[in-house]
Write an enzyme that holds these catalytic residues in place. Structure first.
Site, PDB file in Angstrom:
ATOM      1  N   SER A 119      40.039 -31.110 -14.807  1.00 40.00           N
ATOM      2  CA  SER A 119      39.231 -32.044 -14.019  1.00 40.00           C
ATOM      3  C   SER A 119      38.095 -31.349 -13.294  1.00 40.00           C
ATOM      4  O   SER A 119      37.270 -32.003 -12.658  1.00 40.00           O
ATOM      5  CB  SER A 119      40.123 -32.760 -13.002  1.00 40.00           C
ATOM      6  OG  SER A 119      40.727 -31.817 -12.125  1.00 40.00           O
ATOM      7  N   HIS A 140      38.266 -35.017 -20.170  1.00 39.33           N
ATOM      8  CA  HIS A 140      38.826 -35.310 -18.847  1.00 39.33           C
ATOM      9  C   HIS A 140      39.181 -36.792 -18.746  1.00 39.33           C
ATOM     10  O   HIS A 140      38.316 -37.636 -18.522  1.00 39.33           O
ATOM     11  CB  HIS A 140      37.840 -34.900 -17.749  1.00 39.33           C
ATOM     12  CG  HIS A 140      38.337 -35.200 -16.367  1.00 39.33           C
ATOM     13  ND1 HIS A 140      37.500 -35.514 -15.316  1.00 39.33           N
ATOM     14  CD2 HIS A 140      39.606 -35.263 -15.869  1.00 39.33           C
ATOM     15  CE1 HIS A 140      38.218 -35.747 -14.237  1.00 39.33           C
ATOM     16  NE2 HIS A 140      39.500 -35.599 -14.548  1.00 39.33           N
ATOM     17  N   GLU A 152      35.578 -38.301 -19.540  1.00 39.42           N
ATOM     18  CA  GLU A 152      34.427 -37.394 -19.473  1.00 39.42           C
ATOM     19  C   GLU A 152      34.574 -36.380 -20.606  1.00 39.42           C
ATOM     20  O   GLU A 152      35.608 -35.708 -20.700  1.00 39.42           O
ATOM     21  CB  GLU A 152      34.396 -36.641 -18.139  1.00 39.42           C
ATOM     22  CG  GLU A 152      33.955 -37.452 -16.950  1.00 39.42           C
ATOM     23  CD  GLU A 152      33.834 -36.594 -15.690  1.00 39.42           C
ATOM     24  OE1 GLU A 152      32.786 -36.651 -15.037  1.00 39.42           O
ATOM     25  OE2 GLU A 152      34.792 -35.887 -15.339  1.00 39.42           O
ATOM     26  N   ASN A 190      34.745 -35.630 -10.255  1.00 38.77           N
ATOM     27  CA  ASN A 190      35.282 -34.950  -9.076  1.00 38.77           C
ATOM     28  C   ASN A 190      34.207 -34.338  -8.186  1.00 38.77           C
ATOM     29  O   ASN A 190      34.447 -34.117  -6.996  1.00 38.77           O
ATOM     30  CB  ASN A 190      36.311 -33.902  -9.500  1.00 38.77           C
ATOM     31  CG  ASN A 190      37.637 -34.555  -9.810  1.00 38.77           C
ATOM     32  OD1 ASN A 190      38.050 -35.497  -9.148  1.00 38.77           O
ATOM     33  ND2 ASN A 190      38.310 -34.080 -10.840  1.00 38.77           N
TER      34      ASN A 190
END
Length: 283
Positions: A119, A140, A152, A190
């Site tokens: 992540s 991800h 992602e 993130n």
């Protein structure tokens, strides 16, 4: 590039979810973990998820069994010797991931793609542990995997176009939406989410408002389905801290400095929902 057999490394929350969606899409899946008990726990999670779909009329009992039959147990990384794709979903730690990828590079067939569900960690650095960096890519998934649509997809410095195209196509077969992201710390999800959570923790730390008030402001004022402190508990405060440290180290910018209260909770073992206590207490 024809992907038929998939190995998922790590039968935890993310790994079991990835295995489930791959099996539902018709792929043969090896779900790998170090110990039988971890595999069994992951497999039971998948079974429960599918049972809920049966109860809601989204699939039949036969459909559920067909999906479960697509998933086989793996307790050895050597089982990667005949797969087309490996998706690693182990703990978010660079040394561990590089060790896994070094082993996979020696075991997996020459054509196999090696993907990581990291992540926040650099794909290029993970790929450097292999002799096939052009076949290493980031996938991800979002938590919970069976529900969330986004994946992602992150190219490393050497990832080739054919590998990217194969993973993009597969992601669509999983009924997910692929979004291409460049290889920067935290990617997009993130890099945006974690500083917001960290700032919410600072707001609590500085006594601006109670945890309930902070979460209510974001839920009712910003239309978030869950407040940032509750979300942090669900993600795991240790995971939040680790990602903030990756961002802080990767960018060298003080705006990513983890809140001292977050560090304190992690040191206390208050990691959120999984330990029964974080910002909130869970029975």
């Amino acid at each position: 590039m024809n992907i038929q057999k998939v190995m998922v490394i790590g039968a935890g929350q993310m790994g079991s979810g990835i295995a489930q969606v791959c099996a539902q899409a018709g792929y043969e899946v090896k779900l790998n973990d170090r110990e039988e008990k971890f595999f069994e726990r992951g497999f039971q999670t998948i079974s429960k998820n599918l049972s809920r779909n049966v109860e809601k009329g989204r699939m039949t009992e036969d459909d559920k069994q067909a999906v479960l039959n697509k998933i086989s147990k793996s307790l050895s990384i050597d089982d990667a010797n005949d797969v087309d794709l490996v998706i690693e979903a182990a703990v978010e730690n660079m040394e561990i991931k590089q060790s896994i990828f070094k082993q996979l590079d020696a075991i997996a067939p020459a054509h196999a793609i090696l993907a990581t569900n990291t992540s926040s960690l650099p794909i290029t650095e993970i790929a450097a542990a292999t002799n096939r960096p052009e076949q290493v890519i980031g996938m991800h998934f979002m938590n919970p995997v069976p529900v969330m649509k986004l994946v992602e997809i992150i190219r490393g410095l050497a990832t080739n176009d054919e590998v990217y195209a194969a993973i993009e196509e597969m992601t669509k077969k999983l009924s997910k939406v692929p979004v291409e992201v460049n290889d920067f710390p935290g990617f997009v999800a993130n890099r945006v989410l974690m500083p917001m959570i960290n700032e919410a923790i600072y707001t609590l730390y500085e006594g601006v408002a109670t945890k309930e008030a902070i979460d209510d402001v974001m839920k009712m004022g910003m239309n978030h389905p869950m407040g940032p402190l509750q979300l942090a508990d669900f993600i795991g405060l240790d995971t939040c801290l680790y990602i903030m440290e990756v961002l802080h180290e990767g960018f060298g910018d003080s705006k990513y400095r983890p809140c001292p209260l977050l560090r304190k909770y992690v040191k206390a073992g208050w990691l959120g929902k999984k330990t029964g206590r974080g910002f909130y207490i869970y029975e």
